[in-house]
Design a protein around this motif. Structure first.
Motif, PDB file in Angstrom:
ATOM      1  N   ARG A   1      -6.711   2.742   0.264  1.00  0.00           N
ATOM      2  CA  ARG A   1      -5.404   2.811  -0.354  1.00  0.00           C
ATOM      3  C   ARG A   1      -5.444   3.771  -1.542  1.00  0.00           C
ATOM      4  O   ARG A   1      -4.529   4.544  -1.749  1.00  0.00           O
ATOM      5  CB  ARG A   1      -4.968   1.424  -0.763  1.00  0.00           C
ATOM      6  N   ARG A   2      -6.517   3.732  -2.303  1.00  0.00           N
ATOM      7  CA  ARG A   2      -6.641   4.609  -3.462  1.00  0.00           C
ATOM      8  C   ARG A   2      -6.599   6.078  -3.023  1.00  0.00           C
ATOM      9  O   ARG A   2      -5.961   6.905  -3.653  1.00  0.00           O
ATOM     10  CB  ARG A   2      -7.934   4.292  -4.204  1.00  0.00           C
ATOM     11  N   ASP A   3      -7.277   6.402  -1.921  1.00  0.00           N
ATOM     12  CA  ASP A   3      -7.288   7.781  -1.428  1.00  0.00           C
ATOM     13  C   ASP A   3      -5.900   8.226  -0.980  1.00  0.00           C
ATOM     14  O   ASP A   3      -5.478   9.350  -1.252  1.00  0.00           O
ATOM     15  CB  ASP A   3      -8.275   7.927  -0.269  1.00  0.00           C
ATOM     16  N   VAL A   4      -5.176   7.349  -0.290  1.00  0.00           N
ATOM     17  CA  VAL A   4      -3.818   7.689   0.152  1.00  0.00           C
ATOM     18  C   VAL A   4      -2.930   7.936  -1.049  1.00  0.00           C
ATOM     19  O   VAL A   4      -2.188   8.920  -1.109  1.00  0.00           O
ATOM     20  CB  VAL A   4      -3.231   6.585   1.052  1.00  0.00           C
ATOM     21  N   LEU A   5      -3.010   7.077  -2.051  1.00  0.00           N
ATOM     22  CA  LEU A   5      -2.177   7.247  -3.244  1.00  0.00           C
ATOM     23  C   LEU A   5      -2.523   8.522  -3.997  1.00  0.00           C
ATOM     24  O   LEU A   5      -1.648   9.195  -4.534  1.00  0.00           O
ATOM     25  CB  LEU A   5      -2.314   6.036  -4.163  1.00  0.00           C
ATOM     26  N   SER A   6      -3.791   8.896  -4.010  1.00  0.00           N
ATOM     27  CA  SER A   6      -4.174  10.108  -4.733  1.00  0.00           C
ATOM     28  C   SER A   6      -3.610  11.359  -4.062  1.00  0.00           C
ATOM     29  O   SER A   6      -3.372  12.367  -4.723  1.00  0.00           O
ATOM     30  CB  SER A   6      -5.696  10.211  -4.844  1.00  0.00           C
ATOM     31  N   LEU A   7      -3.377  11.333  -2.753  1.00  0.00           N
ATOM     32  CA  LEU A   7      -2.813  12.488  -2.045  1.00  0.00           C
ATOM     33  C   LEU A   7      -1.361  12.744  -2.399  1.00  0.00           C
ATOM     34  O   LEU A   7      -0.861  13.846  -2.202  1.00  0.00           O
ATOM     35  CB  LEU A   7      -2.922  12.291  -0.526  1.00  0.00           C
ATOM     36  N   CYS A   8      -0.678  11.746  -2.907  1.00  0.00           N
ATOM     37  CA  CYS A   8       0.742  11.925  -3.217  1.00  0.00           C
ATOM     38  C   CYS A   8       1.025  11.751  -4.694  1.00  0.00           C
ATOM     39  O   CYS A   8       2.145  11.485  -5.096  1.00  0.00           O
ATOM     40  CB  CYS A   8       1.608  10.990  -2.379  1.00  0.00           C
ATOM     41  N   GLY A  10       0.076   9.429  -6.715  1.00  0.00           N
ATOM     42  CA  GLY A  10       0.205   8.062  -7.179  1.00  0.00           C
ATOM     43  C   GLY A  10      -0.964   7.660  -8.059  1.00  0.00           C
ATOM     44  O   GLY A  10      -1.994   8.309  -8.088  1.00  0.00           O
ATOM     45  N   SER A  11      -0.797   6.596  -8.781  1.00  0.00           N
ATOM     46  CA  SER A  11      -1.847   6.080  -9.651  1.00  0.00           C
ATOM     47  C   SER A  11      -2.914   5.397  -8.803  1.00  0.00           C
ATOM     48  O   SER A  11      -2.625   4.746  -7.810  1.00  0.00           O
ATOM     49  CB  SER A  11      -1.234   5.084 -10.628  1.00  0.00           C
ATOM     50  N   GLY A  19       7.001  -1.601  -0.967  1.00  0.00           N
ATOM     51  CA  GLY A  19       7.941  -0.494  -0.803  1.00  0.00           C
ATOM     52  C   GLY A  19       7.388   0.802  -1.361  1.00  0.00           C
ATOM     53  O   GLY A  19       7.573   1.871  -0.797  1.00  0.00           O
ATOM     54  N   ASP A  20       6.687   0.725  -2.500  1.00  0.00           N
ATOM     55  CA  ASP A  20       6.077   1.912  -3.102  1.00  0.00           C
ATOM     56  C   ASP A  20       5.027   2.493  -2.174  1.00  0.00           C
ATOM     57  O   ASP A  20       4.927   3.707  -2.017  1.00  0.00           O
ATOM     58  CB  ASP A  20       5.434   1.579  -4.446  1.00  0.00           C
ATOM     59  N   GLU A  23       6.702   4.287   0.708  1.00  0.00           N
ATOM     60  CA  GLU A  23       7.278   5.544   0.231  1.00  0.00           C
ATOM     61  C   GLU A  23       6.180   6.584  -0.001  1.00  0.00           C
ATOM     62  O   GLU A  23       6.327   7.752   0.349  1.00  0.00           O
ATOM     63  CB  GLU A  23       8.051   5.305  -1.067  1.00  0.00           C
ATOM     64  N   ASN A  24       5.056   6.167  -0.570  1.00  0.00           N
ATOM     65  CA  ASN A  24       3.955   7.087  -0.812  1.00  0.00           C
ATOM     66  C   ASN A  24       3.343   7.599   0.486  1.00  0.00           C
ATOM     67  O   ASN A  24       3.014   8.778   0.594  1.00  0.00           O
ATOM     68  CB  ASN A  24       2.881   6.432  -1.683  1.00  0.00           C
ATOM     69  N   VAL A  25       3.186   6.735   1.469  1.00  0.00           N
ATOM     70  CA  VAL A  25       2.656   7.163   2.765  1.00  0.00           C
ATOM     71  C   VAL A  25       3.610   8.164   3.413  1.00  0.00           C
ATOM     72  O   VAL A  25       3.180   9.181   3.964  1.00  0.00           O
ATOM     73  CB  VAL A  25       2.382   5.953   3.691  1.00  0.00           C
TER      74      VAL A  25
END
Length: 125
Positions: A1-8, A10-11, A19-20, A23-25
């Motif tokens: 999850r951390r890697d996916v968030l870093s691509l967009c 995200g923190s 929901g966040d 949206e990030n995915v």
């Protein structure tokens, strides 16, 4: 999850709301997907194109002055250097067909990638 968030952008700390995360995915897919046209047959595209996420491809950015050329062999994304690079140089690809008119390229870049074209310039058809 951390890697996916870093691509967009995200923190990486804390758990996002459901929901966040969705949206990030969606943003990761929108801004990091690639499409490959089908192989031309008798001068016409076959329509059997490919669309997907190639994680290393998300490290290559758009420019009217690319230093790599992108192609697909089956499901493999290939990047070929167009000129020598120095250590630390950014990898740059032209996301769109160079023969598209500036007006059409501008619309596609804004609609698909969310940014404006840097042209028109000498590269415009």
């Amino acid at each position: 999850r951390r890697d996916v968030l870093s691509l967009c952008g995200g923190s990486s700390g804390g758990a996002p709301m459901a929901g966040d995360l969705a949206e990030n995915v969606a943003r990761v897919v929108r801004f990091n997907h690639h499409e490959a046209d089908g192989v031309p047959v008798d001068g016409c595209l076959s329509g059997l194109g490919l669309c997907g996420l190639w994680p290393l491809g998300s490290l290559v950015n758009h420019s009217l002055h690319p230093n790599v050329a992108r192609s697909f062999v089956g499901e493999v994304a290939c990047y070929r250097l167009l000129r020598d690079l120095a250590p630390g140089d950014e990898l740059l690809d032209n996301y769109l067909d160079v023969l598209l008119p500036h007006s059409q390229r501008s619309l596609l870049l804004m609609h698909v990638h969310g940014f404006a074209d840097e042209g028109p310039d000498g590269f415009d058809a």
